[in-house]
Design an enzyme around this catalytic site. Structure first.
Site, PDB file in Angstrom:
ATOM      1  N   GLY A  65     -20.638   5.700   2.792  1.00 38.49           N
ATOM      2  CA  GLY A  65     -19.630   6.084   1.799  1.00 38.49           C
ATOM      3  C   GLY A  65     -20.156   5.772   0.419  1.00 38.49           C
ATOM      4  N   VAL A 123     -16.953   2.289  -4.428  1.00 39.48           N
ATOM      5  CA  VAL A 123     -17.367   0.992  -3.879  1.00 39.48           C
ATOM      6  C   VAL A 123     -18.847   1.016  -3.477  1.00 39.48           C
ATOM      7  CG1 VAL A 123     -16.986  -0.664  -2.012  1.00 39.48           C
ATOM      8  CG2 VAL A 123     -15.042   0.455  -3.084  1.00 39.48           C
ATOM      9  N   GLY A 124     -19.233   2.036  -2.701  1.00 39.78           N
ATOM     10  CA  GLY A 124     -20.596   2.099  -2.174  1.00 39.78           C
ATOM     11  C   GLY A 124     -21.657   2.180  -3.253  1.00 39.78           C
ATOM     12  N   LYS A 149       0.861  -1.187   0.000  1.00 36.51           N
ATOM     13  CA  LYS A 149       0.000   0.000   0.000  1.00 36.51           C
ATOM     14  C   LYS A 149       0.886   1.222   0.000  1.00 36.51           C
ATOM     15  CE  LYS A 149      -4.439   1.036   0.355  1.00 36.51           C
ATOM     16  NZ  LYS A 149      -5.528   0.226  -0.195  1.00 36.51           N
ATOM     17  N   GLY A 163     -19.060   6.305  -2.617  1.00 33.59           N
ATOM     18  CA  GLY A 163     -18.036   6.497  -3.646  1.00 33.59           C
ATOM     19  C   GLY A 163     -18.062   5.323  -4.609  1.00 33.59           C
TER      20      GLY A 163
HETATM   21  P1  NAD Z   1     -14.127   6.961  -2.867  1.00 34.02           P
HETATM   22  O1  NAD Z   1     -13.199   8.056  -2.570  1.00 34.02           O
HETATM   23  O2  NAD Z   1     -14.631   6.767  -4.260  1.00 34.02           O
HETATM   24  O3  NAD Z   1     -15.419   7.086  -1.935  1.00 34.02           O
HETATM   25  C1  NAD Z   1     -15.370   7.220  -0.563  1.00 34.02           C
HETATM   26  C2  NAD Z   1     -16.706   7.783  -0.091  1.00 34.02           C
HETATM   27  O4  NAD Z   1     -16.732   7.711   1.317  1.00 34.02           O
HETATM   28  C3  NAD Z   1     -16.955   9.230  -0.474  1.00 34.02           C
HETATM   29  O5  NAD Z   1     -18.292   9.360  -0.914  1.00 34.02           O
HETATM   30  C4  NAD Z   1     -16.749   9.994   0.857  1.00 34.02           C
HETATM   31  O6  NAD Z   1     -17.561  11.148   0.949  1.00 34.02           O
HETATM   32  C5  NAD Z   1     -17.206   8.935   1.829  1.00 34.02           C
HETATM   33  N1  NAD Z   1     -16.707   9.092   3.208  1.00 34.02           N
HETATM   34  C6  NAD Z   1     -15.450   9.373   3.632  1.00 34.02           C
HETATM   35  N2  NAD Z   1     -15.416   9.407   4.980  1.00 34.02           N
HETATM   36  C7  NAD Z   1     -16.671   9.148   5.402  1.00 34.02           C
HETATM   37  C8  NAD Z   1     -17.290   9.037   6.662  1.00 34.02           C
HETATM   38  N3  NAD Z   1     -16.558   9.194   7.773  1.00 34.02           N
HETATM   39  N4  NAD Z   1     -18.606   8.759   6.718  1.00 34.02           N
HETATM   40  C9  NAD Z   1     -19.325   8.574   5.591  1.00 34.02           C
HETATM   41  N5  NAD Z   1     -18.806   8.652   4.364  1.00 34.02           N
HETATM   42  C10 NAD Z   1     -17.504   8.931   4.264  1.00 34.02           C
HETATM   43  O7  NAD Z   1     -13.411   5.624  -2.330  1.00 34.02           O
HETATM   44  P2  NAD Z   1     -13.697   4.114  -2.753  1.00 34.02           P
HETATM   45  O8  NAD Z   1     -12.806   3.754  -3.879  1.00 34.02           O
HETATM   46  O9  NAD Z   1     -15.168   3.904  -2.894  1.00 34.02           O
HETATM   47  O10 NAD Z   1     -13.153   3.343  -1.484  1.00 34.02           O
HETATM   48  C11 NAD Z   1     -13.867   3.279  -0.272  1.00 34.02           C
HETATM   49  C12 NAD Z   1     -13.197   2.294   0.666  1.00 34.02           C
HETATM   50  O11 NAD Z   1     -13.137   1.017   0.060  1.00 34.02           O
HETATM   51  C13 NAD Z   1     -11.757   2.601   1.053  1.00 34.02           C
HETATM   52  O12 NAD Z   1     -11.546   2.125   2.361  1.00 34.02           O
HETATM   53  C14 NAD Z   1     -10.944   1.791   0.075  1.00 34.02           C
HETATM   54  O13 NAD Z   1      -9.666   1.492   0.567  1.00 34.02           O
HETATM   55  C15 NAD Z   1     -11.792   0.562   0.001  1.00 34.02           C
HETATM   56  N6  NAD Z   1     -11.632  -0.233  -1.214  1.00 34.02           N
HETATM   57  C16 NAD Z   1     -11.785   0.311  -2.444  1.00 34.02           C
HETATM   58  C17 NAD Z   1     -11.696  -0.500  -3.547  1.00 34.02           C
HETATM   59  C18 NAD Z   1     -11.956   0.025  -4.933  1.00 34.02           C
HETATM   60  O14 NAD Z   1     -12.013  -0.804  -5.862  1.00 34.02           O
HETATM   61  N7  NAD Z   1     -12.153   1.306  -5.162  1.00 34.02           N
HETATM   62  C19 NAD Z   1     -11.415  -1.865  -3.405  1.00 34.02           C
HETATM   63  C20 NAD Z   1     -11.273  -2.391  -2.125  1.00 34.02           C
HETATM   64  C21 NAD Z   1     -11.395  -1.567  -1.030  1.00 34.02           C
END
Ligand code: NAD
Length: 370
Positions: free
Chosen positions: A177, A181-182, A77, A179
């Site tokens: 969240g 993933v969500g 990472k 983003g």
């Molecule tokens: P992203 O930046 O696209 O989205 C993150 C979202 O979380 C945003 O909407 C942000 O406003 C929100 N957020 C941040 N802090 C918050 C809080 N305290 N309460 C509520 N919402 C909050 O990121 P992502 O790519 O969707 O990744 C999200 C998580 O998943 C991270 O922990 C990342 O490491 C993990 N992850 C991502 C992937 C991937 O394929 N993108 C794969 C595995 C794990």
């Protein structure tokens, strides 16, 4: 005395690298945890508030995730300390400087993470010739655009639902969240009949027991607004999503958001760990004690890295979806079977056993790990 080896154990980390390039205003950390199975794949995060220990823990999660998924890759990472909302030209300069700083570390293949995306991966590829999660024009499988991780979460939910009496049809889902993933977790769960009743981001939580319109939420986020700006439903603070009335809770934001102070408020029966390490170990124990099934991060959210590995080895988008479905279904089943057979083992412990066995097999074949 803390000489920086406080978290070293039998697996890693192989290298902790602090990068400081004053000319570029670059400060970054790279944790290369374990490379026994092959070069380590792990995200490059851009954030201001990550500690070296958190970076290492995220690298370890990647070691387990890649091993659990049976990929020929170790885990790593990296964190670039900066605000991802900076002007694009500054961001490009910083990411390119980071790429140059890691150019000789061939055992690390960067991927997208919070604060970085496929454009950032294209800059890294352009500088040093290796990165995953690339744009299509570079032969990439755009992980966040196709929703690889969200798709995998829905596959894990399907297997968990078959192993319990929780039907996905009509199941109410809360997503913390919204983003990459969500959003896609909500979308792929909805395709299997579930209903999104709560979603949150840093701007707050939006709730609607009759179901939220996922496409409207997606449009709001694309316009730079918060999900809490939706015109329908009721609004609450960002924390409210954790205690929302639902069957499935998907933490998809930050580490350690489920802890001993809020775990008892959780009403869900299934927690799908979209974010990495979203729950403290104590809280995971408590969830299990309350009969709430929690599918560990490195089993449930491996979709992105499985797609990244398919991309790295020259496969297509279609192959990526097939591999995600196959691997996540198999691994979720294996974990649930181990939990059921033992009666006492946490899903995370069962998942670690599965991954550890593969790491040990790879390490036994290597003299050094570099
Ligand atoms: P992203 O930046 O696209 O989205 C993150 C979202 O979380 C945003 O909407 C942000 O406003 C929100 N957020 C941040 N802090 C918050 C809080 N305290 N309460 C509520 N919402 C909050 O990121 P992502 O790519 O969707 O990744 C999200 C998580 O998943 C991270 O922990 C990342 O490491 C993990 N992850 C991502 C992937 C991937 O394929 N993108 C794969 C595995 C794990």
């Amino acid at each position: 005395m803390d000489n920086g080896f406080g978290f070293a154990d039998a697996i890693g980390p192989a290298k902790m690298i602090y990068i400081h390039e004053p000319a570029a205003g670059l400060k970054a950390i790279l944790a290369i945890d374990n490379v026994a199975a092959g070069p380590a794949i792990g995200g490059t995060r851009m954030a201001v508030d990550v500690t070296a220990e958190e970076c290492f823990r995220l690298a370890r999660a990647m070691t387990f995730k890649n091993a659990a998924a049976g990929l020929p890759h170790g885990g790593a990472k990296s964190v670039i300390f900066a605000d991802p909302a900076m002007p694009p030209a500054d961001k490009e300069r910083l990411v390119r400087a980071f790429a140059q700083a890691i150019s000789d570390l061939a055992e690390y293949i960067p991927g997208p993470d919070m604060g970085t995306d496929e454009t950032a991966m294209a800059w890294i590829m352009d500088e040093i010739g290796r990165a995953v999660g690339l744009p299509r024009v570079f032969g990439g499988i755009p992980l966040d655009e196709i929703g690889a991780t969200g798709f995998g979460l829905a596959v894990a939910a399907q297997i968990a639902s078959e192993a319990t009496d929780l039907s996905l049809k009509g199941a109410r889902v809360a997503v913390q969240g919204f983003g990459a993933v969500g959003l896609h977790a909500a979308r792929f769960l909805a395709k299997r009949g579930a209903i999104l009743v709560a979603a949150s981001d840093t701007g707050g939580t939006i709730l609607d027991p009759n179901g939220l319109d996922i496409e409207k939420l997606r449009a709001l986020k694309a316009a730079g607004c918060s999900v809490a700006d939706l015109s329908s439903g009721s609004r609450a603070g960002p924390e409210a999503v954790i205690a929302a009335d639902c069957e499935i809770l998907v933490p998809a934001a930050r580490p350690d958001v489920i802890h001993m102070d809020n775990v008892d408020g959780i009403k869900a029966r299934l927690v799908l760990q979209g974010a990495n390490i979203p729950a403290t170990l104590d809280a995971e124990r408590r969830l299990a004690g309350k009969g709430i099934l929690s599918i560990p991060d490195f089993i449930a959210n491996a979709g992105g890295v499985i797609a990244a590995s398919v991309e790295y080895h020259g496969g297509s988008e279609r192959t990526a979806f097939e591999e995600i479905e196959d691997k996540i279904a198999r691994n979720t089943r294996a974990v649930l079977e181990r939990v059921r057979a033992s009666g006492a083992v946490l899903p995370r412990e069962a998942a670690v056993e599965l991954a550890h066995a593969r790491i040990d097999r790879a390490m036994a074949l290597r003299r050094y790990h570099r």
